[in-house]
Design an enzyme around this catalytic site. Structure first.
Site, PDB file in Angstrom:
ATOM      1  CD  GLU A  93      -4.728   3.824  -3.764  1.00  0.00           C
ATOM      2  OE1 GLU A  93      -5.932   3.562  -3.709  1.00  0.00           O
ATOM      3  OE2 GLU A  93      -4.015   3.527  -4.742  1.00  0.00           O
ATOM      4  CB  SER A 135      -6.968  -0.302   1.323  1.00  0.00           C
ATOM      5  OG  SER A 135      -7.334  -0.885   0.095  1.00  0.00           O
ATOM      6  CB  SER A 136     -12.319  -1.360   0.312  1.00  0.00           C
ATOM      7  OG  SER A 136     -12.827  -0.319   1.091  1.00  0.00           O
ATOM      8  NE  ARG A 150      -4.073   1.895   1.008  1.00  0.00           N
ATOM      9  CZ  ARG A 150      -5.090   2.226   0.211  1.00  0.00           C
ATOM     10  NH1 ARG A 150      -5.103   1.840  -1.052  1.00  0.00           N
ATOM     11  NH2 ARG A 150      -6.097   2.920   0.675  1.00  0.00           N
ATOM     12  CB  THR A 172      -6.090   0.453  -7.465  1.00  0.00           C
ATOM     13  OG1 THR A 172      -6.918   1.399  -8.137  1.00  0.00           O
ATOM     14  CG2 THR A 172      -5.730   1.043  -6.110  1.00  0.00           C
ATOM     15  N   GLY A 231     -13.673  -1.903  -7.060  1.00  0.00           N
ATOM     16  CA  GLY A 231     -14.870  -1.141  -6.694  1.00  0.00           C
ATOM     17  C   GLY A 231     -14.833  -0.443  -5.356  1.00  0.00           C
ATOM     18  N   GLY A 232     -13.665   0.054  -4.923  1.00  0.00           N
ATOM     19  CA  GLY A 232     -13.606   0.783  -3.663  1.00  0.00           C
ATOM     20  C   GLY A 232     -14.218  -0.040  -2.545  1.00  0.00           C
ATOM     21  CG  ASP A 278      -8.557   5.129  -0.592  1.00  0.00           C
ATOM     22  OD1 ASP A 278      -9.513   5.643  -1.183  1.00  0.00           O
ATOM     23  OD2 ASP A 278      -7.983   4.098  -0.990  1.00  0.00           O
ATOM     24  CB  THR A 282      -9.022  -1.163  -7.750  1.00  0.00           C
ATOM     25  OG1 THR A 282      -7.901  -1.991  -7.589  1.00  0.00           O
ATOM     26  CG2 THR A 282     -10.178  -1.881  -7.116  1.00  0.00           C
TER      27      THR A 282
HETATM   28  O1  DON Z   1      -7.869   1.051  -1.526  1.00  0.00           O
HETATM   29  C1  DON Z   1      -9.042   1.199  -1.840  1.00  0.00           C
HETATM   30  O2  DON Z   1      -9.961   0.693  -1.249  1.00  0.00           O
HETATM   31  C2  DON Z   1      -9.352   2.009  -3.066  1.00  0.00           C
HETATM   32  N1  DON Z   1      -8.374   3.038  -3.225  1.00  0.00           N
HETATM   33  C3  DON Z   1      -9.380   1.062  -4.213  1.00  0.00           C
HETATM   34  C4  DON Z   1      -9.418   1.745  -5.506  1.00  0.00           C
HETATM   35  C5  DON Z   1     -10.751   2.144  -5.786  1.00  0.00           C
HETATM   36  O3  DON Z   1     -11.570   1.308  -6.041  1.00  0.00           O
HETATM   37  C6  DON Z   1     -11.030   3.583  -5.747  1.00  0.00           C
HETATM   38  N2  DON Z   1     -11.424   4.027  -7.044  1.00  0.00           N
HETATM   39  N3  DON Z   1     -11.826   4.998  -7.422  1.00  0.00           N
END
Ligand code: DON
Length: 628
Positions: free
Chosen positions: A467, A494-495, A128, A446, A515-516, A470, A428
């Site tokens: 990132e 993160s998800s 990460r 991602t 998908g976040g 987040d 992602t």
């Molecule tokens: O780490 C995460 O959960 C998000 N940054 C994953 C990437 C994502 O799906 C965000 N997209 N727009």
């Protein structure tokens, strides 16, 4: 092919600031994308040339599934050449960085969950991104008003870029568990970048969704757009800058980025962005230093584990919230026999388990090096019991409050009002690979929100992540505890976090998703479809999705939204739904695409990608089984 100038000459060109950008940078002088003119070499573009994407493949010798045919093909080629699942994952991920630069590539980061067949161990790599040392808790608040910045606008700023950790993850995975050199595993990506690939509909719509921010940077608009719009579907896109970047990484190793010329170019691009003259979008330059890059280290972490219907479900520990949230929700669901319940009741239980687990995720999960994460409690079946008993015969009112995951646990927790879900993007990619020895890699990675920050590192051909958005921009209330505020060196929650499931020590399946924060609900729903409802993995992936993340309504795909089940869930249990659109624009509500592998015994694997969402993914095997 154009001859490229030496790196030192390129670095001079890149040293531009927001205040003084010569118009010349908008010319092709420094940018090197080249469209259609050159003849493709058939070997490098065969994926795009004739081979059709398929969503399911059954066979032996190894398997790969990703969102893109060329990327899956790269992984399969490496397996055919004797590489293992780890080699294949690196080849697939690096090639995806070429063919789908909006969701992958050297500018981002991710989490790898790995099953090592020889030792029967599941290990994980935390790759990460870190926030630069200069990050502060208030970095995403407006200094004048003290209010959180607009999420979308902040995501478009270089300030949102974290230390790119992808290359370090690839190198660490290969060093610890691979069988081939970094250079060998980067070869398919280099060939694809050099010889080109065909722009597809997904590429086009991702460009469309990020167009304003891509146009803010000459290097991005030159590489990824044409005449102010997306590249036409079918365009042969070559990226010699990225081919050269990968070649330099192959030759010098990751230190070329973390302590070398590429790192300096990243820092320069982030902190002194070269923007299109007159563009007003980019207002917050980055705060990264070369010492942020030097101090970055990928960490090997133990996985999370819960037991569900006799399976051991392994996933990613914090700063990912996937392992803890999927795990807690499965623990809550373990108290009901979903298989024998009417389907609407089972889905009601799924929605409520997810609602409650998300309340705990938001309250407790952050970077464990900075905040105390009660992971053991979150994954304790006894804690889950205190959450389950809040579920009655009608939907809880969101946002529900978090429970207390610190033992001793007493009866039912509180169902008081909690905090809403902070804004999070959705995109992602997830890659799954397996090999003839039985190793498995599940890798979600991602650059974040649709094309990351939108900035291409000039002359290096890849986009930087965004990132850091987040992180929560502000605590839920002034002065309230928040485990996910920015800090120097900290990783945002993160998800991302795929799952590997073992059945009495033997691989059963792996699944992961894009998908976040809907990654978590997608994985949960696929596990429930497969394990509880008995759907084969392809059907479990394809089934219409509905996601509840501690919000007033659950986001439902059209096929679910318009179903009799949804109507029953509303009339019988009071569940409310919002229609999510997709897989066409706008992407912000699109349901993330998933990939998985089911292990069928005797070396037979069924690789599965999305059949339809985002125009479908690609599943391939080394030796297709007869009849498949
Ligand atoms: O780490 C995460 O959960 C998000 N940054 C994953 C990437 C994502 O799906 C965000 N997209 N727009």
């Amino acid at each position: 092919m154009r001859r490229l100038p030496a790196v030192s000459a390129l670095c001079g060109l890149a040293a531009l600031t927001i205040a003084s950008v010569p118009a010349a940078i908008t010319s092709p002088a420094g940018a090197t994308a080249s469209l259609a003119a050159a003849r493709p070499r058939p070997a490098a573009v065969r994926a795009a040339a004739g081979e059709q994407k398929q969503a399911v493949a059954v066979g032996t010798g190894g398997a790969v599934a990703s969102m893109d045919l060329g990327a899956s093909r790269a992984g399969i080629d490496v397996l055919r050449q004797g590489g293992n699942a780890i080699d294949a994952a690196v080849a697939t991920a690096s090639t995806l960085g070429v063919t789908n630069p909006f969701v992958a590539g050297p500018g981002g980061g991710g989490f790898m969950v790995i099953y090592l067949a020889r030792t029967h161990q599941v290990v994980t790599l935390d790759g990460r991104e870190n926030c630069p040392q200069a990050c502060t808790a208030g970095m995403f608040t407006d200094a004048k008003t003290g209010q959180p910045l607009d999420y979308t606008n902040a995501s478009e700023q270089p300030l949102s870029t974290g230390v790119p950790s992808m290359v370090a993850t690839w190198a660490k995975a290969l060093q610890l568990y691979g069988t081939r050199s970094f250079a060998a595993d980067l070869r398919p990506a280099i060939a694809t970048a050099e010889h080109g690939f065909r722009v597809d509909q997904d590429f086009q719509q991702l460009t469309e969704s990020g167009l304003p921010v891509l146009q803010a940077y000459p290097a991005s608009s030159w590489l990824l757009t044409k005449d102010g719009g997306p590249l036409p579907v079918g365009t042969l896109l070559r990226n010699p800058d990225l081919a050269r970047t990968y070649r330099l990484l192959a030759r010098y190793g990751p230190s070329y980025l973390y302590d070398g010329p590429l790192g300096r170019a990243i820092v320069r691009a982030d902190d002194h962005p070269a923007i299109t003259p007159g563009n007003m979008l980019i207002t917050m330059p980055g705060i990264m230093t070369t010492s942020d890059l030097r101090r970055y280290a990928v960490r090997v972490q133990p996985p999370t584990r819960v037991s569900y219907r006799g399976l051991d479900i392994y996933s990613m520990a914090p700063p990912s919230s996937s392992g803890s949230t999927v795990g807690e929700a499965l623990n809550i669901l373990s108290g009901w026999n979903l298989r024998s319940e009417p389907r609407a009741t089972a889905l009601f239980h799924y929605l409520e388990a997810s609602r409650l687990a998300f309340a705990d995720r938001n309250a407790y999960v952050g970077d464990p090096r900075y905040v105390q994460v009660p992971l053991r409690g979150l994954l304790d079946p006894a804690f889950a019991a205190t959450r389950r008993c809040l579920v009655g015969s009608t939907a809880l009112t969101s946002p529900v409050a978090p429970g207390d995951p610190n033992p001793p646990y007493h009866g039912c927790g509180s169902s008081a009002a909690g905090q809403p879900l902070p804004p999070e993007g959705m995109h992602t990619n997830n890659i799954v690979t397996t090999d003839r020895w039985g190793n498995i890699v599940a890798y979600t990675n991602t650059i974040n929100f649709f094309g990351g920050s939108g900035m291409t590192v000039p002359h290096y051909g890849f986009l930087l992540n965004d990132e850091m958005t987040d992180f929560d921009f502000a605590p839920p209330a002034p002065g309230a505890y928040d485990p996910n505020l920015p800090a120097g060196g900290k990783q945002p929650r993160s998800s991302m976090g795929p799952v590997i499931a073992l059945d009495h020590g033997q691989p059963a399946f792996t699944v992961g998703a894009a998908g976040g924060s809907t990654i978590i609900t997608t994985i949960l729903q696929i596990i429930m479809n497969h394990v509880d409802f008995g759907m084969p993995l392809p059907q479990a992936l394809a089934a219409p999705r509905v996601r509840q993340r501690n919000s007033a309504t659950s986001l439902a795909e059209p096929d679910f939204y318009n179903s009799a089940l949804a109507r029953q869930l509303t009339s019988q249990f009071g569940e409310q739904f919002t229609l999510s659109t997709g897989p066409i624009l706008p992407l912000d509500y699109y349901p993330g695409d998933a990939t998985g592998i089911q292990f069928l015994g005797r070396g037979l694997a069924e690789a599965v990608a999305e059949p339809v969402r985002l125009f479908g993914g690609s599943a391939l095997v080394v030796h297709p089984a007869r009849g498949h």
